[in-house]
Design an enzyme around this catalytic site. Structure first.
Site, PDB file in Angstrom:
ATOM      1  N   TYR A 153      -3.858  -4.154  -7.215  1.00 60.30           N
ATOM      2  CA  TYR A 153      -5.058  -3.511  -7.762  1.00 60.30           C
ATOM      3  C   TYR A 153      -5.986  -4.570  -8.375  1.00 60.30           C
ATOM      4  O   TYR A 153      -7.206  -4.417  -8.387  1.00 60.30           O
ATOM      5  CB  TYR A 153      -4.673  -2.432  -8.781  1.00 60.30           C
ATOM      6  CG  TYR A 153      -5.759  -1.415  -9.013  1.00 60.30           C
ATOM      7  CD1 TYR A 153      -6.256  -0.646  -7.967  1.00 60.30           C
ATOM      8  CD2 TYR A 153      -6.294  -1.211 -10.280  1.00 60.30           C
ATOM      9  CE1 TYR A 153      -7.254   0.297  -8.178  1.00 60.30           C
ATOM     10  CE2 TYR A 153      -7.287  -0.271 -10.502  1.00 60.30           C
ATOM     11  CZ  TYR A 153      -7.758   0.475  -9.442  1.00 60.30           C
ATOM     12  OH  TYR A 153      -8.751   1.399  -9.660  1.00 60.30           O
ATOM     13  N   LYS A 160     -11.583  -1.463 -14.322  1.00 58.53           N
ATOM     14  CA  LYS A 160     -11.290  -0.149 -14.917  1.00 58.53           C
ATOM     15  C   LYS A 160     -11.027  -0.274 -16.416  1.00 58.53           C
ATOM     16  O   LYS A 160     -11.358   0.639 -17.173  1.00 58.53           O
ATOM     17  CB  LYS A 160     -10.114   0.529 -14.205  1.00 58.53           C
ATOM     18  CG  LYS A 160     -10.406   0.947 -12.757  1.00 58.53           C
ATOM     19  CD  LYS A 160     -11.543   1.957 -12.630  1.00 58.53           C
ATOM     20  CE  LYS A 160     -11.617   2.545 -11.228  1.00 58.53           C
ATOM     21  NZ  LYS A 160     -12.790   3.433 -11.050  1.00 58.53           N
TER      22      LYS A 160
HETATM   23  C1  1JT Z   1     -11.526   1.061  -5.246  1.00 58.77           C
HETATM   24  C2  1JT Z   1     -10.670   1.163  -4.138  1.00 58.77           C
HETATM   25  C3  1JT Z   1     -11.175   1.673  -6.446  1.00 58.77           C
HETATM   26  C4  1JT Z   1      -9.497   1.837  -4.243  1.00 58.77           C
HETATM   27  C5  1JT Z   1      -9.143   2.435  -5.443  1.00 58.77           C
HETATM   28  C6  1JT Z   1      -9.981   2.359  -6.540  1.00 58.77           C
HETATM   29  N1  1JT Z   1      -9.392   3.021  -7.566  1.00 58.77           N
HETATM   30  C7  1JT Z   1      -8.228   3.498  -7.148  1.00 58.77           C
HETATM   31  N2  1JT Z   1      -8.075   3.142  -5.861  1.00 58.77           N
HETATM   32  C8  1JT Z   1      -6.908   3.445  -5.057  1.00 58.77           C
HETATM   33  C9  1JT Z   1      -5.884   2.354  -5.210  1.00 58.77           C
HETATM   34  C10 1JT Z   1      -6.167   1.073  -4.787  1.00 58.77           C
HETATM   35  C11 1JT Z   1      -5.214   0.057  -4.894  1.00 58.77           C
HETATM   36  C12 1JT Z   1      -3.986   0.333  -5.430  1.00 58.77           C
HETATM   37  C13 1JT Z   1      -3.713   1.618  -5.851  1.00 58.77           C
HETATM   38  C14 1JT Z   1      -4.654   2.623  -5.734  1.00 58.77           C
HETATM   39  C15 1JT Z   1     -11.000   0.515  -2.834  1.00 58.77           C
HETATM   40  C16 1JT Z   1     -12.437   0.073  -2.735  1.00 58.77           C
HETATM   41  C17 1JT Z   1     -12.882  -0.590  -3.993  1.00 58.77           C
HETATM   42  C18 1JT Z   1     -12.818   0.361  -5.168  1.00 58.77           C
HETATM   43  O1  1JT Z   1      -3.099  -0.717  -5.516  1.00 58.77           O
HETATM   44  C19 1JT Z   1      -1.761  -0.438  -5.444  1.00 58.77           C
HETATM   45  C20 1JT Z   1      -5.509  -1.341  -4.423  1.00 58.77           C
END
Ligand code: 1JT
Length: 253
Positions: A153, A160
């Protein structure tokens, strides 16, 4: 619950979007909702999703373009003359930044992620303030990676964290104007944004096994919480981050 209320929802990309679930729940309670979309590419999708709505407004709004943000709020003012709630459901980081080590984050990825995912909340709240003449409510979307390390993440976690902090500072500034600002920390959902995530399936399965409710959250549940936060039912809540994650975040070992 939201009869005669006007809301603006930022971040609908398609019908699976968290932003759309929020809009649906608010519309279900009688609200009028306008939408912004980022670029012509997404207009088709937003048109499709909102085709059955009456009295809506679709406005282009790329938050990196201040002139577009200004004209978006002018359009709201012109059509409705007011705004009661705003739902901010936008985030971005370059795909390469969401894998491997956080240590490798480039300056460019860092600045982009924080600009689009955190600064934009302050930016749109500032524009919304003069339209929220009878008070209002702003809601944004966060994720657990703001608080604890979630592999991959990376810079989004940092963004965030900043977003949740922006929520508190904005709540302090806007409280005297009767405007509340809160964040929802949603459990992982299979949305367009999440599609690029490495091993999303394994990740969803992990939450299913570990969360107290033994399942993943549904977009509708996030939408209903947003509806609660923009309604008068939550009139005593501001600056808060509310987890809607089937309880996943409370668990230790
Ligand atoms: C963005 C993306 C913001 C994916 C996101 C996000 N907030 C939650 N997610 C889902 C997520 C992403 C990752 C993760 C777990 C959940 C993609 C485009 C940019 C903004 O890592 C385990 C990477």
């Amino acid at each position: 619950m939201l009869n005669d209320r006007v809301g603006l929802v930022l971040g609908v990309a398609n019908k699976r979007s968290i932003a759309w679930a929020c809009a649906e729940s608010c519309i279900g309670q009688g609200a009028k909702v306008a939408f912004t979309y980022q670029g012509e590419r997404l207009l088709r999708n937003v048109e499709k999703v909102t085709a059955d709505l009456e009295d809506t407004l679709l406005i282009p709004c790329d938050v990196t373009n201040q002139a577009e943000v200004d004209s978006a709020f002018e359009s709201i003012d012109k059509k409705y003359g007011r705004l009661d709630f705003l739902i901010h459901s936008i985030a971005f980081a370059p795909r390469e930044a969401l894998e491997g080590e956080f240590l490798a984050t480039t300056r460019d990825a860092f600045l982009t992620a924080l600009e689009i995912s955190a600064f934009s909340l302050a930016q749109v709240s500032r524009s919304a303030k003069p339209l929220m003449k009878n008070g209002g409510s702003v809601v944004t979307m966060s994720y657990y990676g703001a608080e604890k390390v979630v592999e991959n993440y990376n810079v989004m976690g940092v963004a965030k964290s900043a977003l949740e902090s922006c929520t508190r500072y904005l709540a302090n500034d806007l409280g005297r104007h009767g405007i509340r600002v809160n964040a929802i920390s949603a459990g992982p959902l299979n949305t367009l944004s999440a599609r690029g995530v490495k091993n999303l399936t394994g990740f969803l399965k992990h939450v299913e096994e570990r969360s107290p409710l033994k399942r993943n959250v549904e977009a509708r549940e996030v939408g209903d919480t947003a509806m609660f936060l923009v309604s008068d039912l939550s009139s005593g809540i501001t600056g808060e981050t509310i987890y809607v994650d089937c309880g996943y975040n409370i668990m230790g070992i």
